[in-house]
Design a protein around this motif. Structure first.
Motif, PDB file in Angstrom:
ATOM      1  N   CYS A  72       0.827  -1.206   0.000  1.00 34.32           N
ATOM      2  CA  CYS A  72       0.000   0.000   0.000  1.00 34.32           C
ATOM      3  C   CYS A  72       0.866   1.263   0.000  1.00 34.32           C
ATOM      4  N   LEU A  73       1.944   1.250   0.801  1.00 34.07           N
ATOM      5  CA  LEU A  73       2.827   2.409   0.833  1.00 34.07           C
ATOM      6  C   LEU A  73       3.468   2.652  -0.526  1.00 34.07           C
ATOM      7  N   GLY A  74       3.794   1.576  -1.234  1.00 33.83           N
ATOM      8  CA  GLY A  74       4.382   1.706  -2.569  1.00 33.83           C
ATOM      9  C   GLY A  74       3.468   2.429  -3.536  1.00 33.83           C
ATOM     10  N   GLN A  75       2.152   2.230  -3.408  1.00 33.42           N
ATOM     11  CA  GLN A  75       1.198   2.927  -4.267  1.00 33.42           C
ATOM     12  C   GLN A  75       0.881   4.328  -3.742  1.00 33.42           C
ATOM     13  N   LEU A  76       0.787   4.454  -2.399  1.00 30.39           N
ATOM     14  CA  LEU A  76       0.435   5.751  -1.818  1.00 30.39           C
ATOM     15  C   LEU A  76       1.509   6.799  -2.045  1.00 30.39           C
ATOM     16  N   ILE A  77       2.776   6.384  -2.078  1.00 27.44           N
ATOM     17  CA  ILE A  77       3.873   7.341  -2.204  1.00 27.44           C
ATOM     18  C   ILE A  77       3.776   8.129  -3.516  1.00 27.44           C
ATOM     19  N   LYS A  78       3.056   7.558  -4.506  1.00 28.97           N
ATOM     20  CA  LYS A  78       2.925   8.222  -5.800  1.00 28.97           C
ATOM     21  C   LYS A  78       1.935   9.383  -5.764  1.00 28.97           C
ATOM     22  N   ILE A  79       1.021   9.399  -4.772  1.00 24.58           N
ATOM     23  CA  ILE A  79      -0.086  10.358  -4.831  1.00 24.58           C
ATOM     24  C   ILE A  79      -0.219  11.239  -3.592  1.00 24.58           C
TER      25      ILE A  79
END
Length: 1213
Positions: A72-79
């Protein structure tokens, strides 16, 4: 539902006491973000609440939940927002520095995930690097941090260096990466030192040269002082190796001192120290390699102790069992020196792979040492040595030059004095030939041992195969021993462990029989035939197919065969395989080839059979390509009768009726071969065949059209009476339409001309109808573009085949040329072209007014008419040189208005005159051509130069010196004419001309350094042509001319000028054409003179081209990269870190502004496609770990929405 409602629901799940609910809450969040990133964005308070909950679950006790939180952090860091990103980074670093080992590991994983997923473009990347990098560096300076944390932190820092080099190269970064990483080289934990070395090597390309220089002087060189700890030396040498891989230019200035220090350290027989020399190999000078490395490695390889290999003489003795018992007395534990020998061998392989210019030295100094270790006791070392020698053979085939003969006298390049007592030039091939006896003796001794493992035997036979590929026929003296060893291998029962060995052995045997004369192996043939016959009946498809291939080679070597029991048996086995519908496709193909070889090599044996093999082969279902090729070959080479031809023609026509294009070209070739073997063509065949050819009489497939017309012309030749009515009825009207199509040119159009010639020969009366029908067809086709030149050639061919219609044809077309004629321009053009075609072989002096009318049309307003008039005048002059040529020459000398057209007319004369005619008129033309080209514009000069070049080849001993005398002419136009003319002479292939040109050629090409830009460009073009047509003449002089060529690849700012175009300013590079020609020449040299090039210097010029401002130069450089990836993969892979940024820049595309036009976007797209082809080629040859930077680039390109599909297609091509 609102976003806040959805997010609160997910938070509630993530706070559940049930681990499954927590996991599903994270999973649902992950799905929501992937489907719509905006679903997370909304109220900042809710976002923070979700983010804190995810971070809290990173500390969860359940591994699955923690891993899902990391995703989840890997995806959240983008936005997420910037403050949120800072909060996440701080929290994860806090976790990674803690004492909880499990939390530390998961935090490290999370940091690696977010740094890997962070978008490369955008402000977030800059902010993330700005916040994360200093914290990571500070963490590395903490002496209390656990080694595991250090390893994770270094890995994260490596990711940042690779993905965001711009941010990491900021000189204001505190603490500086070098000050943090260098102390870690002294860490007591070896794993930390190794990881620090990797990170430091990745970072050095981003630093200033003085920083790297300081590192070498203060850290690297002192480590080689006497008394330094061995572990310290090993660490520093590993550092040097890593730096050499990533930024070799940083260590190149200190290479001598570094290698001297490493050589001293190698005296400790340290395997790792020897291994670390490998990346340094391309940057060592020749003298350094020869004096230091070669001597040391040779002594390392040949060193022998009591528990290593026995003396070579003992190995060759009969008492093998006793030898094996003696060897068995020593265990592997006692012989630890094998690691040193293996490392030394790998280093030698690295030198061989990257320094092809040292081949002669390698054969003199290293090859004997390798051969002496062919029998090394340690199997892994033995196989490594064989593989290294195989690499040496491969490099010899690629860079050694050309093998001039196939038997005892092999030489490469240059001239060899064959008289006895004369000195022979030392080349890789001659040196290898002299070492073959010792090579074969040492290797074959290892292959005959019954205790040798199958994998080792396979490596040995692979090496023998490589030897014969490079030096065919070189094992003649060892033939009995070779066949004895192969028989022993093939006599073993086929199992999963031996099948691969037997396939390799059979492949070698096929090559052996095809490259050696029968007397060398006849004596041993009877002993090996039984095992070969057994192998051909094996169920294993690879074994069976390779066995058939062996028999194909054997049949071709022994032809003609009159009898033989084994011939009968191989025939029966081939028929059995062909009759079985379950036969493997590869086995079937090989069996078909054997049948063809039997009919060509042993026809006395097979012609007594009932020909059931053809029934089995000529099937109408499944793959038929192999059978078509076999029948074609048999029809061309074997003695066969009309009944066999009839059966095959019937089968081929069945295949011709199939839909689709696949295999049609081979079918036409087969049909042509079959028709030519008829003693008497069947009367009903043309009526059957021509309607089937009719669908191919169209411009939809030009190559098949050419073949179909050739078949029809052949039928007209073989059976004119029967074929002519069918042609006239079925296809003649279609061919009229084809004749004026501009799509048909070159070789396909030659088949059109051949058809009309055959048609006229078949029926002389048709000639009077063909000419008007051709004109009518061109007049009727008003919708499509037409080629009047094609129609004129067809008319000329018809008149040439039937001279009786010449007068009428001339009268009909010449009326359009009269001053009183009201003909359309298109009619005038066609008439002029026809007059030219006819005037070439018919004397037009009786109709000299037609020639005068052609001259009159030189003043026409239409360019097409003027060009046709020059064509007509020149070709009519060919038919009567005595009267017409002086008129044209006079116009060249006196009429400046019509000089260019007159020169074009002279070009027609020079092009179409016979050699004898040119010798007569050469003196008449030479002076006017030169005089009127020196002060003319480039177009005129080029036409004159083409004529001068052709005239030079008619009498080279007279005209070459005259051209040579003018290369120092003070007039640049004269020098330019000389170069343009000499380029046209390269098409001449006679040995006499080459002998006259050879001593003068470099004087012509020396104008590559001329002060005049046009002369330099033409000199480059001449060099390019010479490299393509006569590489053997320039190869010995390349070292002289390459510096000048390399100089022309550089951008010259003095040749760039600014041009005002309305409100815009535009930069014009006058040197671009010369620079493009220089790069085209480099590409040509890569194909024709590879062995003479220093690849590392050459690659540097390719890198310069990749950075050039011109897209055209970049495309040529991409082509060179593509080619280099095939011929020199090792050399290219070493420069990937330098190549990658340049390729990335080319992939970005055009920057669209208000001034961007469509052509700019199209050019940028073409550049991207060119870059993509180079990237795919490089990705195929790069071993994992060679260049992380390039691997990231490849992965990014593969995932790119615009390039991903094209990348995969090119990768699979």
């Amino acid at each position: 539902m609102t976003k806040a409602y959805v997010m609160n629901g997910l938070i509630e799940k993530m706070q559940s006491g049930d681990q499954d609910f927590r996991y599903m809450g994270l999973n649902d969040l992950l799905v929501e973000i992937k489907q719509d990133p905006n679903s997370f964005l909304g109220e900042e308070a809710v976002e923070n609440k979700v983010l804190r909950q995810v971070l809290q679950l990173v500390e969860d006790k359940i591994s699955e939940v923690k891993n899902q939180a990391v995703k989840c952090l890997g995806q959240l860091i983008k936005i997420i927002r910037e403050p949120q990103m800072v909060f996440v980074v701080d929290k994860l670093i806090e976790f990674s520095a803690g004492k909880d080992e499990e939390l530390r590991d998961i935090a490290g994983l999370a940091l690696k995930t977010i740094t890997s997923e962070l978008p490369v473009e955008g402000k977030m990347a800059a902010k993330a690097c700005e916040k994360l990098t200093p914290k990571l560096l500070l963490q590395l300076t903490n002496p209390e941090i656990a080694p595991e944390t250090l390893l994770e932190t270094l890995s994260i820092l490596s990711i940042l260096i690779i993905r965001f080099p711009t941010y990491l190269s900021d000189p204001s970064l505190e603490p500086t990466p070098l000050s943090v990483l260098i102390p870690l080289l002294n860490h007591p934990r070896a794993a930390v030192r190794k990881r620090a070395i990797t990170t430091l090597a990745q970072f050095l390309p981003l630093t200033q040269p003085q920083s790297a220089s300081q590192l070498v002087q203060t850290v690297v060189l002192p480590a080689f002082a006497s008394g330094t700890n061995a572990d310290r030396q090993r660490t520093i040498v590993q550092l040097v190796a890593a730096v050499a891989r990533h930024s070799p230019h940083h260590v190149a200035p200190f290479m001598k001192d570094i290698v001297n220090g490493i050589i001293k350290a190698v005296s400790k027989d340290d395997e790792e120290l020897i291994n670390t020399l490998r990346p340094l190999r391309p940057w060592c000078s020749d003298a350094l390699l020869k004096s230091l490395v070669f001597c040391r490695l040779s002594s390392t390889l040949v060193r022998s102790t009591s528990n290593m290999t026995l003396d070579e003489d003992e190995e060759m003795a009969d008492g093998e069992d006793e030898d094996d018992e003696e060897l068995d007395e020593y265990s592997d534990d006692e012989d630890t020196s094998y690691k040193i020998r293996r490392s030394a061998t790998k280093l030698l392989a690295a030198v061989i792979a990257t320094r092809p210019e040292l081949l002669v030295t390698l054969y003199k100094e290293i090859s004997p040492a390798l051969i002496s270790r062919f029998g090394d006791r340690e199997v892994t070392v033995r196989v490594e040595i064989w593989a290294t020698y195989g690499l040496l053979l491969s490099q010899t085939a690629l860079y050694g030059g050309s093998l001039q003969t196939k038997d005892a006298e092999y030489i490469v390049g240059g001239k060899r004095k064959r008289d006895e007592g004369m000195e022979v030039e030392e080349t890789p091939y001659t040196l290898l030939r002299d070492q073959v006896p010792s090579f074969a003796k040492a290797l074959l001794a290892q292959l005959k041992s019954p205790k040798t493992p199958p994998a080792t035997l396979q490596a040995g036979f692979t090496l023998l195969h490589q030897l014969l590929t490079v030096l065919p026929g070189s094992l003649s003296a060892q033939a009995p021993l070779v066949l004895s060893n192969t028989r022993a291998v093939l006599s073993q029962s086929s199992t999963s462990s031996t099948s691969a060995l037997q396939v390799t052995c059979l492949s070698f045997l096929a090559l052996f029989f095809s490259t050696h004369s029968p007397p060398t192996f006849n004596g041993s043939l009877e002993s090996i035939l039984p095992v070969l016959l057994r192998s051909v009946g094996e169920k294993h498809p690879r074994l069976a197919s390779e066995s058939f291939r062996v028999f194909s080679s054997l049949l071709n070597a022994l032809k003609p065969l009159k009898n033989g029991d084994w011939v009968e048996r191989i025939y029966n086995e081939a028929v059995r395989r062909l009759s079985d519908h379950e036969t493997d496709a590869e086995v079937r193909e090989r069996a078909e080839e054997v049948i063809g070889d039997l009919w060509i090599s042993a026809i006395d044996v097979v012609k007594t059979k009932n020909r059931k093999e053809w029934e089995a082969m000529c099937r109408t279902s499944g793959r038929t390509e192999g059978a078509v090729k076999v029948i074609t070959r048999v029809a061309r080479e074997a003695e066969i009768g009309d009944d066999w031809v009839n059966g095959c023609v019937e089968w081929v026509l069945t295949l011709l009726r199939r839909s689709g294009r696949s295999g049609k070209s081979d079918i036409f070739s087969c049909l042509d071969a079959l028709l030519r073997r008829y003693r008497s063509l069947p009367a009903d065949l043309p009526a059957t065949l021509i309607p089937q050819l009719k669908p191919f009489i169209s411009t939809s497939d030009i190559s098949l059209l050419a073949q179909a017309l050739s078949i029809i012309a052949l039928l007209l030749e073989l059976s004119p009476v029967v074929t002519f009515p069918e042609v006239e009825r079925e296809v003649l009207q279609d061919i009229y339409a084809i004749a004026h199509s501009p799509l048909v040119s070159g070789v396909p159009f030659d088949s059109v001309l051949a058809f009309f010639a055959a048609l006229v020969e078949a029926d002389m009366q048709i000639a009077t109808h063909i000419v008007p029908n051709l004109v009518i067809s061109i007049e009727r086709d008003v919708k499509n573009p037409v080629s009047q030149a094609n129609v004129a050639k067809c008319v000329g061919q018809v008149v040439k085949s039937q001279h009786t219609i010449a007068a009428g044809t001339i009268a009909e077309f010449s009326k359009h040329l009269r001053p009183t004629s009201k003909a359309r321009p298109s009619q005038i053009v066609l008439s002029l072209l026809v007059m030219g075609e006819i005037g070439r072989f018919i004397d037009m002096w009786a109709q000299q007014d037609i020639f005068n009318q052609a001259i009159t049309h030189f003043a026409s307003e239409q360019e097409e008419v003027r060009t046709a008039a020059a064509f007509a005048a020149g070709n009519m002059a060919v038919g009567n040189l005595q009267h017409f040529l002086p008129v044209i020459v006079k116009m060249v000398e006196t009429d400046s208005q019509r000089r260019l057209l007159s020169l074009h007319a002279l070009k027609e004369v020079v092009t179409h005159c016979s050699h004898g005619q040119l010798e007569i008129v050469a003196d008449t033309l030479w002076v006017p051509l030169f005089q009127n080209s020196e002060n003319s514009e480039e177009t005129t000069r080029n036409v004159a130069a083409a004529c001068l070049g052709k005239l030079t080849t008619t009498h080279p001993s007279r005209y070459l010196p005259q051209l040579h005398d003018r290369i120092r002419d003070p007039n640049p136009a004269a020098r330019a004419t000389v170069l343009a003319a000499i380029r046209y002479t390269f098409a001449e292939t006679s040995q006499t001309f080459n002998e006259l040109l050879s001593p003068l050629l470099m004087d012509f090409l020396s104008l590559i350094s001329d002060p005049d830009l046009t002369v330099r460009r033409l000199a480059l073009s001449a060099l390019n042509s010479a490299a393509r047509a006569k590489p053997y003449l320039i190869a010995p002089h390349l070292s002289t001319i390459l510096p000048s060529l390399y100089k022309e690849t550089l951008l010259n700012p003095n040749l760039i000028r600014t041009v005002q175009m309305g409100p815009w300013t535009h930069k014009v590079d006058d040197g671009l054409e010369a620079r493009k020609t220089a790069y085209e020449t480099l590409y040509t040299l890569l194909d024709t003179c590879l062995s003479r090039l220093d690849l590392h210097e050459f690659l540097s010029k390719v890198l310069t081209g990749l950075a050039d401002d011109s897209d055209e130069v970049k495309v040529i450089s991409h082509m060179m990269l593509f080619r280099l990836s095939q011929v020199a993969p090792t050399a290219v892979s070493q420069r990937l870190d330098e190549i990658t940024p340049l390729l990335e820049r080319s992939m970005k595309g055009a920057t669209v502004t208000k001034d961007t036009v469509k052509q700019d976007v199209e050019r940028a797209a073409e550049l991207q496609r060119s870059t993509l082809r180079a990237v795919v080629a490089l990705s195929k040859i790069v071993p994992p770990g060679t260049s992380p930077k390039f691997e990231v680039f490849v992965e990014t390109t593969r995932r790119h929405p615009d390039f991903g599909k094209d990348f995969e297609e090119l990768l699979g091509a």
